[in-house]
Design an enzyme around this catalytic site. Structure first.
Site, PDB file in Angstrom:
ATOM      1  N   LYS A  78       0.846  -1.203   0.000  1.00 29.33           N
ATOM      2  CA  LYS A  78       0.000   0.000   0.000  1.00 29.33           C
ATOM      3  C   LYS A  78       0.879   1.251   0.000  1.00 29.33           C
ATOM      4  CE  LYS A  78      -3.778   2.139   2.664  1.00 29.33           C
ATOM      5  NZ  LYS A  78      -4.578   2.049   3.909  1.00 29.33           N
ATOM      6  N   SER A 153      -9.534   1.974   3.229  1.00 29.76           N
ATOM      7  CA  SER A 153      -8.704   2.719   2.310  1.00 29.76           C
ATOM      8  C   SER A 153      -7.717   1.865   1.518  1.00 29.76           C
ATOM      9  CB  SER A 153      -7.941   3.793   3.076  1.00 29.76           C
ATOM     10  OG  SER A 153      -7.068   3.193   4.028  1.00 29.76           O
ATOM     11  N   SER A 177      -9.611  -0.280   7.439  1.00 27.37           N
ATOM     12  CA  SER A 177      -9.084  -0.197   6.069  1.00 27.37           C
ATOM     13  C   SER A 177      -8.395  -1.435   5.520  1.00 27.37           C
ATOM     14  CB  SER A 177      -8.129   0.979   5.953  1.00 27.37           C
ATOM     15  OG  SER A 177      -8.861   2.157   5.847  1.00 27.37           O
TER      16      SER A 177
HETATM   17  N1  GLN Z   1     -12.682   4.286   6.709  1.00 35.02           N
HETATM   18  C1  GLN Z   1     -12.061   4.733   7.918  1.00 35.02           C
HETATM   19  C2  GLN Z   1     -11.660   6.166   7.778  1.00 35.02           C
HETATM   20  O1  GLN Z   1     -11.990   6.727   6.799  1.00 35.02           O
HETATM   21  C3  GLN Z   1     -10.891   3.875   8.247  1.00 35.02           C
HETATM   22  C4  GLN Z   1      -9.689   4.247   7.496  1.00 35.02           C
HETATM   23  C5  GLN Z   1      -8.541   3.380   7.837  1.00 35.02           C
HETATM   24  O2  GLN Z   1      -8.686   2.369   8.500  1.00 35.02           O
HETATM   25  N2  GLN Z   1      -7.362   3.829   7.418  1.00 35.02           N
HETATM   26  O3  GLN Z   1     -11.043   6.735   8.617  1.00 35.02           O
END
Ligand code: GLN
Length: 479
Positions: A78, A153, A177
């Site tokens: 990532k 994400s 994410s």
């Molecule tokens: N969807 C969550 C956010 O927008 C989690 C993001 C993540 O785990 N990096 O913060």
């Protein structure tokens, strides 16, 4: 060549000289070339580094040396995880040209274990999002249904593994994410306990929540990758000294008699009926495997989203202060220092990142700190207590990973609150610091994967993997 190369498959084929690590890397680059224009899963490819590593592995094979556990395994990383000499953008314009001078510890450990790093995967900007639509480099498409999002994400990593463009991938999980895109794309995806995997070289979003973890094609492979990247790292003072068990071996242990808690609060309103049915069938499967099911209560679950979005944005506002046009990345000149800051951050950050910096700055500001940030920390402690209480009665907790399957591209982009609610079942475990995995649990509408989530005790990853593996072996993915 088969689409479903596993770690074991690669190791055997490379050791038996059925394929060289170099050929295998070439094969994966061909696949990426064929599919990436459509999926947008990779932002940067690193063929030079990949082939150099593959040749090292092939030299070991030629010399008859013992092969490391991930010898020749093509992996994707990532793009919030630092890679020496390879551009690392965080899905942001502000780091469009940033090339880190060092590797994250997780990357270094993967390479030492023989993995071949193919490139960097697309993600929501600074890992903020649930659909991968917040990337400055365009959305990723879900390989299972290309008009749907892959989740976020870590959408690029999930899509890469699901489409067979990498055998395994690293993602990061701050509030879901890793697990949520794993669920949306139909691949196992795991977040270890907070402190299990070093965060050194992970570009920070919310430091008290951020964790690196694997995506792979099966639970055993998840175990293998987690094993390699886990363990104390002197470069990250929050990494634990707790010994790392042999996760791959642990997956084989019997699950009969284990007690599984089903929290009522995770099956409430707003849940897709198709998802509910699949997860209920998944729970039945655990019963068939001899596990004991117990209804439990986790009374502070309702406060998790609000708490998460206070703490995560507070930490983000502080972490992202470093992108000021002086030290890193983009700089847009202005006629004063302040105007340079403004123009740089105005042009470099996308709407969601700006929204979070503003929210976070607000909850930390004098006069509001006690009402929001401090209150948030207190509720976080109560949520962690819910988990501790539950684990006095059960060995694991099973829930849906997400209340809905992958939604359509664009469907939720105009409603941030609706987007935040997609994290309702994942943020709890993030706040509590416990390990969690998402594993495939059937499909709805004939094509959209459903994820089942298993939480374990802090540093109880082995138990989580054991249950996940038993579920997978019993056909859970095809329910
Ligand atoms: N969807 C969550 C956010 O927008 C989690 C993001 C993540 O785990 N990096 O913060």
């Amino acid at each position: 060549m088969t689409i479903s190369w596993t770690i074991e498959g690669v190791r055997e084929a490379v050791a038996a000289k059925k394929v060289s690590a170099r050929e295998l890397a070439g094969e994966f680059y061909k696949r990426i070339e064929a599919r990436n224009a459509e999926l947008n899963a990779f932002l940067t490819l690193s063929p030079e580094r990949a082939y150099a590593q593959a040749e090292r592995v092939d030299a070991m094979v030629a010399a008859g040396k013992p092969l490391p556990p991930l010898a020749g395994v093509p992996v994707a990383i990532k793009d919030v995880i630092s890679t020496r000499g390879i551009r690392t953008t965080c899905g942001s314009k502000i780091l469009e040209k940033y090339v880190p001078p060092y590797d994250a510890t997780a990357v270094e450990r993967l390479e030492k274990a023989g993995a071949v790093i193919l490139g960097k995967t697309n993600c929501d900007e600074f890992a903020m999002g649930s659909s991968n639509e917040n990337s400055a480099y365009g959305p990723v498409r879900n390989p299972e249904a290309t008009d749907h999002v892959p989740g976020g994400s870590s959408g690029g990593s999930a899509a890469a593994v699901a489409a067979g463009l990498a055998v395994a991938a690293l993602g990061t999980d701050t509030g879901g994410s890793i697990r949520q895109p794993g669920a949306f794309c139909g691949v196992p995806a795991m977040m270890g306990s907070y402190g299990r995997v070093s965060r050194y070289g992970l570009i920070a979003f919310a430091s008290s929540l951020d964790r690196i973890g694997p995506f792979a094609r099966n639970v055993k492979d998840v175990a293998s990758v987690l094993q390699i990247i886990s363990g104390r790292d002197p470069q990250d003072s929050t990494s634990t000294t707790a010994p790392v068990p042999d996760y791959r071996a642990e997956t084989e242990k019997p699950v009969k008699g284990l007690r599984i808690g089903i929290p009522t609060e995770y099956f409430g309103a707003g849940m897709d009926e198709g998802v509910r049915k699949k997860v209920e069938a998944g729970i039945e499967l655990f019963k068939k495997l001899g596990c004991k099911l117990l209804d439990i209560h986790m009374p502070h679950t309702d406060y998790a989203i609000a708490t998460y979005y206070i703490i995560a944005t507070a930490e983000a506002s502080s972490n992202l202060a470093r992108y000021d046009g002086v030290r890193y990345g983009l700089r847009v000149e202005g006629d004063s220092l302040l105007s340079m800051y403004r123009k740089t951050r105005g042009a470099g950050f996308g709407a969601e990142v700006k929204r979070r910096i503003m929210l976070g700055t607000y909850v930390l500001s004098a006069g509001y700190y006690d009402d929001y940030y401090l209150k948030g920390q207190k509720v976080r402690a109560l949520i962690a207590q819910d988990f501790r209480d539950a684990f006095t009665k059960v060995d694991a907790i099973v829930t849906p990973t997400s209340p809905v399957p992958a939604f359509r591209l664009g469907e939720r982009t105009n409603d941030p609150l609706q987007m935040y609610l997609a994290d309702i079942y994942t943020v709890t475990g993030s706040l509590a610091g416990v390990p969690g995995i998402s594993i495939p649990c059937g499909k709805v509408c004939g094509k959209l994967p459903v994820g089942l989530q298993i939480f374990g005790r802090p540093f109880g990853e082995a138990r989580v993997l054991q249950l996940a593996h038993a579920f997978e072996r019993a056909g859970g993915a095809d329910l």
